[in-house]
Design a protein around this motif. Structure first.
Motif, PDB file in Angstrom:
ATOM      1  N   LEU A 203      -8.522   0.153  -4.189  1.00  0.00           N
ATOM      2  CA  LEU A 203      -7.483   1.180  -4.269  1.00  0.00           C
ATOM      3  C   LEU A 203      -6.264   0.681  -5.037  1.00  0.00           C
ATOM      4  O   LEU A 203      -5.626   1.434  -5.762  1.00  0.00           O
ATOM      5  N   LEU A 204      -5.967  -0.598  -4.866  1.00  0.00           N
ATOM      6  CA  LEU A 204      -4.821  -1.196  -5.553  1.00  0.00           C
ATOM      7  C   LEU A 204      -5.168  -1.695  -6.958  1.00  0.00           C
ATOM      8  O   LEU A 204      -4.305  -2.200  -7.659  1.00  0.00           O
ATOM      9  N   GLU A 205      -6.447  -1.562  -7.325  1.00  0.00           N
ATOM     10  CA  GLU A 205      -6.958  -2.038  -8.606  1.00  0.00           C
ATOM     11  C   GLU A 205      -6.725  -3.536  -8.807  1.00  0.00           C
ATOM     12  O   GLU A 205      -6.431  -3.998  -9.904  1.00  0.00           O
TER      13      GLU A 205
ATOM     14  N   GLY B 168      -9.677  -1.690   0.111  1.00  0.00           N
ATOM     15  CA  GLY B 168      -8.237  -1.727  -0.118  1.00  0.00           C
ATOM     16  C   GLY B 168      -7.860  -2.336  -1.456  1.00  0.00           C
ATOM     17  O   GLY B 168      -7.008  -1.798  -2.173  1.00  0.00           O
ATOM     18  N   SER B 169      -8.497  -3.436  -1.808  1.00  0.00           N
ATOM     19  CA  SER B 169      -8.211  -4.082  -3.091  1.00  0.00           C
ATOM     20  C   SER B 169      -8.589  -3.177  -4.255  1.00  0.00           C
ATOM     21  O   SER B 169      -7.909  -3.165  -5.288  1.00  0.00           O
TER      22      SER B 169
ATOM     23  N   PHE C 101       0.805  -1.222   0.000  1.00  0.00           N
ATOM     24  CA  PHE C 101       0.000   0.000   0.000  1.00  0.00           C
ATOM     25  C   PHE C 101       0.840   1.274   0.000  1.00  0.00           C
ATOM     26  O   PHE C 101       0.306   2.366   0.198  1.00  0.00           O
TER      27      PHE C 101
ATOM     28  N   ALA D 189      -0.519   3.734  -2.327  1.00  0.00           N
ATOM     29  CA  ALA D 189      -1.958   3.994  -2.185  1.00  0.00           C
ATOM     30  C   ALA D 189      -2.168   5.322  -1.453  1.00  0.00           C
ATOM     31  O   ALA D 189      -1.334   5.735  -0.652  1.00  0.00           O
TER      32      ALA D 189
END
Length: 139
Positions: A97-99, A94-95, A43, A46
């Motif tokens: 945001l990380l694409e 969260g996933s 992250f 991120a």
């Protein structure tokens, strides 16, 4: 106590989800620093404060373990399912945001699984809920 097929299906589903959450916690807690360092690294780019990511990574295994244990025991099942959904929602956030869309898809399946259990809470048997102080029955 003889369970009908619907009750048996609910209990087995609750136990399966509980085991899944408990094992996530149990395997991560002994290597907490390695796990949290991996999350923090993932992250790093991120748009989240590093301190927040670190706190989340340190708390997640304990939350997963506690939720899993409650589900295995059938103790406060409804609040435990709500907590499980909140964890899954945070993972989707969260996933996203990380694409990492394939992870989001997997997490959506967990969400559907939890929703199914919530919809069938009235079939909860072989549990400690009747002994609990907190009301867990739905309307």
């Amino acid at each position: 106590m003889k369970l009908n097929n619907f009750e048996l299906a609910f209990v087995l589903g609750r136990l399966l989800l509980g085991l899944n959450f408990l094992m996530h916690g149990l395997v991560r807690i002994p290597k907490l620093s390695v796990f949290s360092a991996g999350v923090e690294k993932e992250f790093a780019a991120a748009p989240l404060p590093p301190a927040l990511v670190s706190a989340y990574a340190h708390a997640l295994p304990f939350a997963e373990g506690a939720i899993g244990l409650l589900l295995l025991l059938g103790l406060w099942t409804r609040p435990a399912l709500v907590a499980a959904m909140l964890v899954i929602m945070s993972l989707v956030f969260g996933s996203s945001l990380l694409e990492k869309w394939s992870l989001v898809g997997d997490q959506l399946l967990y969400g559907l699984y939890i929703i199914t259990l919530v919809l069938h809470l009235q079939r909860n048997r072989l549990c400690l809920d009747p002994l609990a102080v907190v009301e867990t029955r739905s309307n």
